[in-house]
Write a protein that holds these residues in place. Structure first.
Motif, mmCIF file in Angstrom:
data_model
loop_
_atom_site.group_PDB
_atom_site.id
_atom_site.type_symbol
_atom_site.label_atom_id
_atom_site.label_comp_id
_atom_site.label_asym_id
_atom_site.label_seq_id
_atom_site.Cartn_x
_atom_site.Cartn_y
_atom_site.Cartn_z
ATOM 1 N N LEU A 34 0.829 -1.220 0.000
ATOM 2 C CA LEU A 34 0.000 0.000 0.000
ATOM 3 C C LEU A 34 0.859 1.264 0.000
ATOM 4 O O LEU A 34 0.616 2.194 -0.757
ATOM 5 C CB LEU A 34 -0.898 0.024 1.236
ATOM 6 C CG LEU A 34 -2.284 -0.600 1.124
ATOM 7 C CD1 LEU A 34 -3.031 -0.447 2.432
ATOM 8 C CD2 LEU A 34 -3.076 0.052 0.012
ATOM 9 N N GLN A 38 1.103 4.662 -3.192
ATOM 10 C CA GLN A 38 0.322 5.878 -2.944
ATOM 11 C C GLN A 38 0.400 6.904 -4.077
ATOM 12 O O GLN A 38 -0.597 7.538 -4.422
ATOM 13 C CB GLN A 38 0.755 6.510 -1.620
ATOM 14 C CG GLN A 38 0.094 5.810 -0.451
ATOM 15 C CD GLN A 38 0.601 6.280 0.890
ATOM 16 O OE1 GLN A 38 1.424 7.183 0.968
ATOM 17 N NE2 GLN A 38 0.116 5.663 1.954
ATOM 18 N N LYS A 205 -15.058 8.855 7.461
ATOM 19 C CA LYS A 205 -13.797 9.205 8.120
ATOM 20 C C LYS A 205 -13.846 10.642 8.648
ATOM 21 O O LYS A 205 -12.837 11.328 8.684
ATOM 22 C CB LYS A 205 -12.631 9.039 7.130
ATOM 23 C CG LYS A 205 -12.429 7.598 6.699
ATOM 24 C CD LYS A 205 -11.328 7.471 5.653
ATOM 25 C CE LYS A 205 -11.142 6.044 5.215
ATOM 26 N NZ LYS A 205 -10.472 5.207 6.205
ATOM 27 N N LYS A 221 -3.208 8.481 2.363
ATOM 28 C CA LYS A 221 -2.495 7.696 3.391
ATOM 29 C C LYS A 221 -3.458 7.019 4.355
ATOM 30 O O LYS A 221 -3.121 6.016 4.968
ATOM 31 C CB LYS A 221 -1.547 8.606 4.184
ATOM 32 C CG LYS A 221 -0.209 8.794 3.496
ATOM 33 C CD LYS A 221 0.708 9.682 4.310
ATOM 34 C CE LYS A 221 1.979 9.990 3.527
ATOM 35 N NZ LYS A 221 2.656 11.169 4.015
ATOM 36 N N ASN A 222 -4.649 7.593 4.511
ATOM 37 C CA ASN A 222 -5.604 7.039 5.466
ATOM 38 C C ASN A 222 -6.609 6.075 4.837
ATOM 39 O O ASN A 222 -7.598 5.718 5.461
ATOM 40 C CB ASN A 222 -6.350 8.191 6.162
ATOM 41 C CG ASN A 222 -5.466 8.860 7.195
ATOM 42 O OD1 ASN A 222 -5.144 8.277 8.216
ATOM 43 N ND2 ASN A 222 -5.034 10.074 6.909
ATOM 44 N N LEU A 223 -6.332 5.653 3.607
ATOM 45 C CA LEU A 223 -7.225 4.694 2.952
ATOM 46 C C LEU A 223 -6.720 3.272 3.168
ATOM 47 O O LEU A 223 -5.522 3.003 3.053
ATOM 48 C CB LEU A 223 -7.289 4.975 1.439
ATOM 49 C CG LEU A 223 -7.916 6.311 1.001
ATOM 50 C CD1 LEU A 223 -7.919 6.416 -0.509
ATOM 51 C CD2 LEU A 223 -9.325 6.476 1.547
ATOM 52 N N SER A 224 -7.638 2.361 3.464
ATOM 53 C CA SER A 224 -7.280 0.943 3.583
ATOM 54 C C SER A 224 -7.354 0.317 2.189
ATOM 55 O O SER A 224 -7.856 0.931 1.242
ATOM 56 C CB SER A 224 -8.265 0.238 4.503
ATOM 57 O OG SER A 224 -9.536 0.186 3.867
ATOM 58 N N LYS A 225 -6.893 -0.918 2.095
ATOM 59 C CA LYS A 225 -6.961 -1.639 0.820
ATOM 60 C C LYS A 225 -8.424 -1.752 0.357
ATOM 61 O O LYS A 225 -8.737 -1.570 -0.814
ATOM 62 C CB LYS A 225 -6.342 -3.028 1.004
ATOM 63 C CG LYS A 225 -5.981 -3.720 -0.292
ATOM 64 C CD LYS A 225 -5.184 -4.979 -0.013
ATOM 65 C CE LYS A 225 -4.989 -5.781 -1.284
ATOM 66 N NZ LYS A 225 -4.206 -6.991 -1.058
ATOM 67 N N ASP A 226 -9.325 -2.022 1.322
ATOM 68 C CA ASP A 226 -10.757 -2.128 0.984
ATOM 69 C C ASP A 226 -11.301 -0.798 0.465
ATOM 70 O O ASP A 226 -12.077 -0.771 -0.484
ATOM 71 C CB ASP A 226 -11.577 -2.557 2.213
ATOM 72 C CG ASP A 226 -11.352 -4.017 2.561
ATOM 73 O OD1 ASP A 226 -10.801 -4.753 1.709
ATOM 74 O OD2 ASP A 226 -11.718 -4.436 3.686
ATOM 75 N N ASP A 227 -10.894 0.309 1.111
ATOM 76 C CA ASP A 227 -11.321 1.651 0.647
ATOM 77 C C ASP A 227 -10.910 1.843 -0.809
ATOM 78 O O ASP A 227 -11.699 2.312 -1.641
ATOM 79 C CB ASP A 227 -10.648 2.765 1.479
ATOM 80 C CG ASP A 227 -11.158 2.831 2.918
ATOM 81 O OD1 ASP A 227 -12.274 2.366 3.164
ATOM 82 O OD2 ASP A 227 -10.412 3.351 3.758
ATOM 83 N N SER A 230 -12.904 -0.180 -3.217
ATOM 84 C CA SER A 230 -14.289 0.306 -3.331
ATOM 85 C C SER A 230 -14.325 1.515 -4.284
ATOM 86 O O SER A 230 -15.292 1.713 -5.019
ATOM 87 C CB SER A 230 -14.849 0.696 -1.968
ATOM 88 O OG SER A 230 -14.341 1.940 -1.538
#
Length: 233
Positions: A34, A38, A205, A221-227, A230
């Motif tokens: 991840l 970025q 968020k 930076k604050n996004l997860s893999k799932d975010d 999606s």
């Protein structure tokens, strides 16, 4: 929030770029993780956001239309015909340039401000004090603070900003001391695009946004893999 539909040619362009970036992101996350992906994610998001505004922003040869631009022009025309004055904010100078071209063709008088504008105060006074000047095109970064634009009673936000607080600052330009009218604010969001996904992520968020998120980099930076997946669904 005003939801816009993409035109057929815009949608075709959007889906093509989205599916190409999705594949690139999958490979990049697999090989670099991840953190190492970025920059690619930011590039992909920016390109898709621009297409959601108008594909001409990423492809100058594009001859089609844009659902959002049609909606903005239609609503602007309606407000102007009723004697209102409008602030139009975008993060993208390229987007403002497309509107300038149309307003020039329509012989519509407007004020303009972006980061490169030298005569900021003159542009403000031109808009505030001149009855003929009904529209002020402003880049969000340049116009978010320090301006008093109480002559406007309509505010159009052409694209969602990563940090809702920056958006709020921009809208505040019209709410300053001295405003006698009700101010209507419209945020234009293109349906089924990253714009709508960003809006949902912002809501989810909200605490993060208030505490940490001031730029697109910190948002990413604050996004997860799932975010991330999606967004590219």
């Amino acid at each position: 929030v005003h939801y816009c539909e993409m035109s057929p040619s815009q949608k075709e362009q959007y889906e093509k770029v989205k599916s190409s970036f999705r594949n690139e992101m999958l490979l990049s996350i697999e090989h670099k993780g991840l953190g190492g992906s970025q920059m690619l994610l930011l590039q992909g998001l920016t390109k898709l956001r621009q297409i959601a505004n108008h594909p001409k922003m990423v492809d100058e040869t594009y001859e089609g239309d844009s659902g959002k631009m049609d909606d903005v022009l239609h609503m602007a025309q309606s407000a102007l015909s009723n004697g209102h004055k409008i602030l139009i904010f975008s993060q993208f100078v390229k987007h403002l340039t497309l509107f300038r071209k149309i307003f020039d063709e329509q012989k519509l008088t407007y004020a303009y401000l972006d980061g490169a504008t030298k005569d900021r105060q003159q542009q403000v006074e031109y808009f505030q004090n001149n009855e003929e000047v009904k529209v002020f095109l402003i880049s969000l970064k340049a116009g978010g603070v320090g301006l008093n634009l109480t002559a406007a009673d309509y505010v159009f936000l052409l694209d969602p900003w990563w940090n809702p607080a920056v958006e709020a600052q921009a809208v505040d330009r019209a709410y300053r001391i001295g405003q006698k009218n009700t101010v209507f604010t419209y945020k234009f969001i293109t349906q089924n695009t990253v714009e709508e996904k960003i809006l949902h992520l912002q809501i989810n968020k909200k605490k993060l946004a208030n505490d940490l998120i001031t730029t697109e980099e910190s948002f990413v930076k604050n996004l997860s893999k799932d975010d991330i997946f999606s967004i590219f669904e």
